[in-house]
Scaffold this motif. Structure first.
Motif, PDB file in Angstrom:
ATOM      1  N   GLY A 143       0.770  -1.242   0.000  1.00  0.00           N
ATOM      2  CA  GLY A 143       0.000   0.000   0.000  1.00  0.00           C
ATOM      3  C   GLY A 143       0.795   1.282   0.000  1.00  0.00           C
ATOM      4  O   GLY A 143       0.288   2.320  -0.410  1.00  0.00           O
ATOM      5  N   GLU A 144       2.020   1.236   0.501  1.00  0.00           N
ATOM      6  CA  GLU A 144       2.850   2.443   0.551  1.00  0.00           C
ATOM      7  C   GLU A 144       4.301   1.994   0.501  1.00  0.00           C
ATOM      8  O   GLU A 144       4.591   0.848   0.849  1.00  0.00           O
ATOM      9  CB  GLU A 144       2.710   3.187   1.891  1.00  0.00           C
ATOM     10  CG  GLU A 144       1.373   3.332   2.488  1.00  0.00           C
ATOM     11  CD  GLU A 144       1.517   3.446   4.010  1.00  0.00           C
ATOM     12  OE1 GLU A 144       2.171   4.384   4.470  1.00  0.00           O
ATOM     13  OE2 GLU A 144       0.986   2.584   4.713  1.00  0.00           O
ATOM     14  N   PRO A 145       5.174   2.924   0.166  1.00  0.00           N
ATOM     15  CA  PRO A 145       6.592   2.595   0.281  1.00  0.00           C
ATOM     16  C   PRO A 145       6.930   2.350   1.753  1.00  0.00           C
ATOM     17  O   PRO A 145       6.392   3.031   2.629  1.00  0.00           O
ATOM     18  CB  PRO A 145       7.305   3.852  -0.232  1.00  0.00           C
ATOM     19  CG  PRO A 145       6.267   4.646  -0.972  1.00  0.00           C
ATOM     20  CD  PRO A 145       4.952   4.287  -0.346  1.00  0.00           C
ATOM     21  N   ASP A 181       7.286  -7.296  -0.198  1.00  0.00           N
ATOM     22  CA  ASP A 181       6.792  -5.927  -0.352  1.00  0.00           C
ATOM     23  C   ASP A 181       6.074  -5.911  -1.702  1.00  0.00           C
ATOM     24  O   ASP A 181       6.693  -6.019  -2.752  1.00  0.00           O
ATOM     25  CB  ASP A 181       7.984  -4.972  -0.326  1.00  0.00           C
ATOM     26  CG  ASP A 181       7.578  -3.511  -0.526  1.00  0.00           C
ATOM     27  OD1 ASP A 181       6.421  -3.243  -0.916  1.00  0.00           O
ATOM     28  OD2 ASP A 181       8.442  -2.639  -0.319  1.00  0.00           O
ATOM     29  N   THR A 182       4.749  -5.820  -1.645  1.00  0.00           N
ATOM     30  CA  THR A 182       3.964  -5.992  -2.870  1.00  0.00           C
ATOM     31  C   THR A 182       3.454  -4.643  -3.372  1.00  0.00           C
ATOM     32  O   THR A 182       2.732  -3.949  -2.674  1.00  0.00           O
ATOM     33  CB  THR A 182       2.769  -6.920  -2.595  1.00  0.00           C
ATOM     34  OG1 THR A 182       1.964  -6.353  -1.550  1.00  0.00           O
ATOM     35  CG2 THR A 182       3.231  -8.299  -2.162  1.00  0.00           C
ATOM     36  N   TRP A 195       1.089  -2.776  -6.029  1.00  0.00           N
ATOM     37  CA  TRP A 195      -0.033  -2.963  -6.948  1.00  0.00           C
ATOM     38  C   TRP A 195      -1.086  -1.926  -6.638  1.00  0.00           C
ATOM     39  O   TRP A 195      -0.837  -1.010  -5.860  1.00  0.00           O
ATOM     40  CB  TRP A 195      -0.585  -4.388  -6.874  1.00  0.00           C
ATOM     41  CG  TRP A 195      -1.084  -4.842  -5.523  1.00  0.00           C
ATOM     42  CD1 TRP A 195      -0.343  -4.973  -4.384  1.00  0.00           C
ATOM     43  CD2 TRP A 195      -2.421  -5.227  -5.183  1.00  0.00           C
ATOM     44  NE1 TRP A 195      -1.147  -5.426  -3.359  1.00  0.00           N
ATOM     45  CE2 TRP A 195      -2.402  -5.591  -3.811  1.00  0.00           C
ATOM     46  CE3 TRP A 195      -3.617  -5.317  -5.902  1.00  0.00           C
ATOM     47  CZ2 TRP A 195      -3.568  -6.023  -3.162  1.00  0.00           C
ATOM     48  CZ3 TRP A 195      -4.757  -5.756  -5.250  1.00  0.00           C
ATOM     49  CH2 TRP A 195      -4.722  -6.106  -3.897  1.00  0.00           C
ATOM     50  N   GLN A 196      -2.280  -2.052  -7.225  1.00  0.00           N
ATOM     51  CA  GLN A 196      -3.315  -1.025  -7.109  1.00  0.00           C
ATOM     52  C   GLN A 196      -4.713  -1.630  -7.173  1.00  0.00           C
ATOM     53  O   GLN A 196      -4.875  -2.748  -7.666  1.00  0.00           O
ATOM     54  CB  GLN A 196      -3.194  -0.055  -8.293  1.00  0.00           C
ATOM     55  CG  GLN A 196      -1.807   0.459  -8.524  1.00  0.00           C
ATOM     56  CD  GLN A 196      -1.707   1.288  -9.783  1.00  0.00           C
ATOM     57  OE1 GLN A 196      -2.060   0.827 -10.871  1.00  0.00           O
ATOM     58  NE2 GLN A 196      -1.236   2.510  -9.647  1.00  0.00           N
ATOM     59  N   THR A 197      -5.682  -0.837  -6.761  1.00  0.00           N
ATOM     60  CA  THR A 197      -7.087  -1.235  -6.892  1.00  0.00           C
ATOM     61  C   THR A 197      -7.373  -1.707  -8.320  1.00  0.00           C
ATOM     62  O   THR A 197      -8.068  -2.699  -8.543  1.00  0.00           O
ATOM     63  CB  THR A 197      -7.991  -0.020  -6.579  1.00  0.00           C
ATOM     64  OG1 THR A 197      -7.664   0.451  -5.271  1.00  0.00           O
ATOM     65  CG2 THR A 197      -9.460  -0.370  -6.654  1.00  0.00           C
ATOM     66  N   ASP A 243       2.184   5.958 -11.054  1.00  0.00           N
ATOM     67  CA  ASP A 243       3.211   5.993 -10.011  1.00  0.00           C
ATOM     68  C   ASP A 243       4.556   6.360 -10.626  1.00  0.00           C
ATOM     69  O   ASP A 243       4.887   5.900 -11.725  1.00  0.00           O
ATOM     70  CB  ASP A 243       3.363   4.614  -9.342  1.00  0.00           C
ATOM     71  CG  ASP A 243       2.340   4.388  -8.240  1.00  0.00           C
ATOM     72  OD1 ASP A 243       1.964   5.358  -7.570  1.00  0.00           O
ATOM     73  OD2 ASP A 243       1.920   3.227  -8.069  1.00  0.00           O
ATOM     74  N   ARG A 286       2.569   8.429  -6.070  1.00  0.00           N
ATOM     75  CA  ARG A 286       1.660   8.879  -7.119  1.00  0.00           C
ATOM     76  C   ARG A 286       2.207  10.071  -7.884  1.00  0.00           C
ATOM     77  O   ARG A 286       2.828  10.957  -7.308  1.00  0.00           O
ATOM     78  CB  ARG A 286       0.316   9.274  -6.494  1.00  0.00           C
ATOM     79  CG  ARG A 286      -0.355   8.214  -5.650  1.00  0.00           C
ATOM     80  CD  ARG A 286      -0.856   7.059  -6.416  1.00  0.00           C
ATOM     81  NE  ARG A 286      -1.642   7.475  -7.577  1.00  0.00           N
ATOM     82  CZ  ARG A 286      -2.146   6.614  -8.462  1.00  0.00           C
ATOM     83  NH1 ARG A 286      -1.954   5.314  -8.324  1.00  0.00           N
ATOM     84  NH2 ARG A 286      -2.832   7.050  -9.482  1.00  0.00           N
ATOM     85  N   ASN A 319      -1.600   9.633  -0.563  1.00  0.00           N
ATOM     86  CA  ASN A 319      -1.702   8.285  -0.015  1.00  0.00           C
ATOM     87  C   ASN A 319      -1.585   8.353   1.515  1.00  0.00           C
ATOM     88  O   ASN A 319      -0.501   8.385   2.066  1.00  0.00           O
ATOM     89  CB  ASN A 319      -0.579   7.432  -0.619  1.00  0.00           C
ATOM     90  CG  ASN A 319      -0.726   5.961  -0.290  1.00  0.00           C
ATOM     91  OD1 ASN A 319      -1.403   5.586   0.665  1.00  0.00           O
ATOM     92  ND2 ASN A 319      -0.088   5.120  -1.078  1.00  0.00           N
ATOM     93  N   ARG A 328      -5.966   5.964  -0.766  1.00  0.00           N
ATOM     94  CA  ARG A 328      -5.875   7.023  -1.765  1.00  0.00           C
ATOM     95  C   ARG A 328      -6.950   8.066  -1.565  1.00  0.00           C
ATOM     96  O   ARG A 328      -8.126   7.762  -1.610  1.00  0.00           O
ATOM     97  CB  ARG A 328      -5.991   6.397  -3.156  1.00  0.00           C
ATOM     98  CG  ARG A 328      -4.727   5.703  -3.572  1.00  0.00           C
ATOM     99  CD  ARG A 328      -4.986   4.681  -4.645  1.00  0.00           C
ATOM    100  NE  ARG A 328      -5.453   5.252  -5.898  1.00  0.00           N
ATOM    101  CZ  ARG A 328      -5.607   4.526  -6.998  1.00  0.00           C
ATOM    102  NH1 ARG A 328      -5.329   3.240  -6.998  1.00  0.00           N
ATOM    103  NH2 ARG A 328      -6.037   5.087  -8.095  1.00  0.00           N
TER     104      ARG A 328
HETATM  105  C1  WTA Z   1       0.855   2.817  -3.608  1.00  0.00           C
HETATM  106  C2  WTA Z   1      -3.340  -0.832  -2.794  1.00  0.00           C
HETATM  107  C3  WTA Z   1       5.004   1.600  -2.646  1.00  0.00           C
HETATM  108  C4  WTA Z   1       1.093   3.242  -5.054  1.00  0.00           C
HETATM  109  C5  WTA Z   1      -2.977  -2.277  -3.147  1.00  0.00           C
HETATM  110  C6  WTA Z   1      -0.149   2.748  -5.769  1.00  0.00           C
HETATM  111  C7  WTA Z   1       2.761   1.290  -3.026  1.00  0.00           C
HETATM  112  C8  WTA Z   1      -1.224   2.949  -4.720  1.00  0.00           C
HETATM  113  C9  WTA Z   1       2.901  -0.086  -2.747  1.00  0.00           C
HETATM  114  C10 WTA Z   1      -2.372   2.015  -4.897  1.00  0.00           C
HETATM  115  C11 WTA Z   1       4.193  -0.580  -2.386  1.00  0.00           C
HETATM  116  C12 WTA Z   1       0.831   0.327  -3.264  1.00  0.00           C
HETATM  117  N1  WTA Z   1       5.211   0.302  -2.356  1.00  0.00           N
HETATM  118  N2  WTA Z   1       3.812   2.120  -2.967  1.00  0.00           N
HETATM  119  N3  WTA Z   1       4.412  -1.852  -2.073  1.00  0.00           N
HETATM  120  N4  WTA Z   1       1.684  -0.652  -2.897  1.00  0.00           N
HETATM  121  N5  WTA Z   1       1.466   1.509  -3.321  1.00  0.00           N
HETATM  122  O1  WTA Z   1      -5.314   1.377  -5.082  1.00  0.00           O
HETATM  123  O2  WTA Z   1       1.180   4.645  -5.114  1.00  0.00           O
HETATM  124  O3  WTA Z   1      -5.269   1.479  -2.550  1.00  0.00           O
HETATM  125  O4  WTA Z   1      -0.437   3.429  -6.959  1.00  0.00           O
HETATM  126  O5  WTA Z   1      -4.072  -0.289  -3.831  1.00  0.00           O
HETATM  127  O6  WTA Z   1      -0.556   2.720  -3.471  1.00  0.00           O
HETATM  128  O7  WTA Z   1      -3.274   2.092  -3.823  1.00  0.00           O
HETATM  129  P1  WTA Z   1      -4.570   1.192  -3.809  1.00  0.00           P
END
Ligand code: WTA
Length: 709
Positions: free
Chosen positions: A413-415, A437-438, A440-442, A538, A553, A559, A564
């Motif tokens: 979800g975040e760095p 450390d995954t 990805w996005q919605t 991103d 972003r 974030n 988001r």
């Molecule tokens: C950020 C969450 C760094 C990124 C699954 C992305 C991350 C947004 C990471 C999506 C990570 C998600 N490291 N940044 N491992 N994972 N992000 O849609 O900016 O709630 O575009 O999905 O979170 O957030 P979303």
């Protein structure tokens, strides 16, 4: 005027080239995956990557689809004829509910599918076996059917973290009813906008739930939601209300005659009823998940049944390393995509035991998560950097007091800052567990960048290489590839489609194309996927070893704690206050939540700044969006720094809030306001002890370029 516009254009070209500035960071050391993990891992051999090389695309993904049970196999793996609306496993038929429930009662009916922990420790946890889940899903499907809901209809859930939520999702999926779960922490009004956008006539909610020791009245939000939806022309006929304690109403808000019904009453009439799962097409929608973007209107990301289910099953197997006998706990909320993919659909498709927790991680104390892990024998753990930072702050020595053993630990979800990563690894994981450390996005349904826990070395602060079958590329503003190891950042894109990618934005197909595909597409008529890189929004850079570091972003999204929030949504909420003339939202670096929101407000002529106006803005944001969006500070300023065309320069105020250099302000129409605002804001922050720590170079880069797209 024409001159002014030219100025602005020049100005923006200069700014966007800033996105390509070199971003240096200290290369972290590698950590080897634990040998015991590798020995048992679903992916234990690096050669697994050979099965997903580009020459094997798209057929490589049938390995994921084969993890599911299909009524009818697909004819075409990937159909690109309506690019970029990709269609996966065309001709195939399946049912997500069947795959997560029915097929497991043949092999392990008495195994726990879900273990739910109420927040109060005085309440016992509930284990729900696959057999029991089957019964509950069928009964609730019977309720939905009785309401006349059928395949293709939409239904909105505004549910907390209780087992009734996955039951409701799987019941809807059984009928092909498209569910849209709205995070319970969002306000009733926010739920109402999403009800209206999706065209739902039924809302499913709960009377109350526990959060930090309080039994919250949640039903009140249903009334607000129905009212907000009505304002947008959407009528809700029925509100189904689950009771936190069946038979006993926990909310103060009265039930509305003729509209609100207790689910436990309805279920009594459907005891033991079986509803056959519908045979649905792989390309039919499974659910909508709303997320924020650059405009005020949230985007309903539409996910498919066949592609999405295949992708979450495959990534749960290889990246979560889920085996049938594992006890897996993802501490996220099902109201977000992480919970959909990696609490409900992925783990249950694999027939494992998925743990759900109702409350806040540090309730009643910072040892709670580790106590739960010990009590249930959790061996796979999954959470966010915000939760890790918070648990580290309030209970740095707690994990050592508990006897649990994780084999893998996910962050999402975040760095994650390297020092936080190391606490997770050493103290929470006891140096026995791999960290995945995954990134990805919605929109993406499942992981895009991550190490394979049993195979790849870990590097703190980097999500790792691309996931199997994912081909990322970093592009600059002129569509040039930014080579790996160059130390330069750019926009991370994914060159080829993958099964988990969302199908469209509900009701906004043009926005889908323009937001995610238009930027680097050269031929809008092309049916060749090579012409349609997916623009993730991103900033990122790729190290020489092929590991990606995600910088955050590049659009107007903040974030906060992994959630988001669109600046436009925040600003529109503030603008509903009649005294407010202009509003701008910017991120401020926060030690726990990653980022927090600060609002800058200017008032209409003749209106005096006051605590009352400030409070109205705060309430407006909480009402329109929810408490998660509550600003850390609201600054009422004499004027906003603006370009000559009247655009608020968010990067200038973001720099002010974060005590960094405001950069070039010569293009401002009113440069004199910058010093005034700085003096006002920074002296107030100093007085409150809110001077941030020194920012890292990547944070500094993010702040200085905020809002420039
Ligand atoms: C950020 C969450 C760094 C990124 C699954 C992305 C991350 C947004 C990471 C999506 C990570 C998600 N490291 N940044 N491992 N994972 N992000 O849609 O900016 O709630 O575009 O999905 O979170 O957030 P979303």
């Amino acid at each position: 005027m024409a001159d002014d516009l030219n100025d602005v254009t020049d100005d923006e070209t200069n700014e966007s080239s800033e996105a390509q500035i070199a971003v240096h960071w200290r290369e972290e050391n590698y950590y080897e995956p634990p040998a015991a993990l590798t020995a048992q891992a679903n992916a234990s051999d690096p050669a697994i990557r050979d099965q997903f090389t580009e020459d094997k695309f798209p057929d490589c993904f049938t390995a994921y689809a084969d993890l599911l049970t299909w009524y009818k196999p697909w004819d075409t793996v990937l159909d690109t004829s309506t690019a970029p609306f990709w269609k996966w496993f065309v001709g195939g038929e399946l049912n997500a509910s069947y795959n997560c429930v029915d097929r497991h009662i043949e092999t392990h009916p008495n195994k726990a599918a879900l273990i739910w922990l109420p927040e109060p420790e005085s309440e016992a946890h509930q284990a729900i076996t696959y057999r029991e889940l089957y019964v509950r899903v069928n009964e609730f499907a019977a309720v939905l059917k009785e309401l006349g809901l059928k395949a293709g209809d939409r239904i909105t859930f505004h549910m907390p973290m209780v087992p009734e939520l996955p039951v409701a999702m799987l019941a809807a999926a059984r009928l092909g009813v498209v569910h849209s779960q709205v995070f319970a922490g969002f306000s009733g009004t926010a739920a109402g906008h999403r009800i209206a956008d999706s065209g739902s006539t039924v809302l499913v909610t709960m009377d109350g739930y526990y959060r930090s020791g309080d039994l919250l009245d949640h039903k009140v939000k249903a009334d607000e939601a129905v009212e907000a939806a009505a304002k947008e022309g959407q009528h809700v006929d029925t509100v189904l209300v689950f009771r936190r304690y069946p038979g006993q109403y926990s909310a103060k808000t009265p039930m509305v005659e003729g509209r609100d019904v207790f689910v436990d009453d309805l279920l009594a009439a459907h005891k033991g009823e079986i509803v056959e799962p519908a045979r649905l097409s792989a390309t039919d929608p499974l659910f909508l998940m709303y997320t924020s973007g650059t405009t005020g209107r949230p985007k309903g990301c539409q996910h498919s049944i066949g592609g999405y289910m295949s992708y979450v099953a495959g990534t749960s197997k290889y990246y979560q390393d889920i085996h049938p006998d594992d006890t897996y706990w993802c501490m996220a909320d099902i109201g977000w995509i992480t919970g959909h993919s990696y609490i409900v659909y992925g783990p249950l498709a694999l027939g494992t035991t998925s743990v759900m927790y109702e409350g806040t991680p540090n309730y009643p104390d910072a040892g709670r998560p580790w106590r739960i892990a010990q009590q249930l024998g959790v061996n796979i753990f999954h959470t966010s950097p915000t939760a890790i930072r918070m648990l580290r702050k309030v209970g740095p020595d707690e994990p050592a007091k508990y006897n649990y053993h994780f084999k893998t630990m996910t962050t999402v979800g975040e760095p994650i800052e390297p020092e936080v990563w190391r606490w997770y690894y050493e103290t929470v994981g006891k140096r026995e567990a791999a960290i995945t450390d995954t990134w990805w996005q919605t929109e993406t349904g499942g992981f895009l960048g991550s190490t394979l826990p049993g195979v790849d070395k870990m590097k703190p602060g980097s999500c790792g290489p691309a996931a199997l079958g994912i081909y990322p590329v970093i592009l600059d503003e002129d569509s040039n590839e930014v080579p790996k190891g160059s130390g330069k950042a750019g926009n991370i894109c994914i060159r080829a489609p993958w099964p988990g990618v969302f199908q469209t934005i509900w009701g906004q197909p043009d926005r889908f194309v323009s937001t995610y595909y238009a930027k680097y597409n050269k031929d809008p008529e092309s049916k060749d996927w090579h012409d349609w890189p997916y623009f993730a929004g991103d900033g990122a850079l790729e190290a020489a070893d092929g590991y990606f570091r995600i910088l955050g972003r590049v659009d107007d999204v903040i974030n906060v704690a992994g959630h988001r929030l669109g600046t436009k949504e925040l600003e529109s909420a503030a603008l509903t206050v009649s005294e407010v003339a202009e509003a701008a939202a910017v991120p401020v670096i926060d030690d726990i939540r990653g980022r927090a929101v600060e609002m800058y407000i200017s008032l209409k002529p003749g209106v005096e700044a006051s605590a009352d106006v400030e409070n109205k803005v705060k309430v407006a944001i909480e009402t329109d969006i929810g408490k998660i969006a509550r600003p850390k500070n609201i600054w009422i300023v004499p004027d906003m720094p603006k370009t000559r065309s009247g655009k608020i320069m968010r990067r200038v105020i973001a720099a002010t809030s974060n005590f960094t250099d405001t950069g070039d302000i010569t293009t401002l129409a009113n440069p004199e306001v910058v010093d005034k605002i700085r003096e006002q804001v920074q002296s107030a922050k100093r007085a409150k002890g809110e001077v941030p720590r020194e920012l890292s170079e990547t944070e500094e880069h993010e702040i200085k370029s905020f809002g420039q797209e």
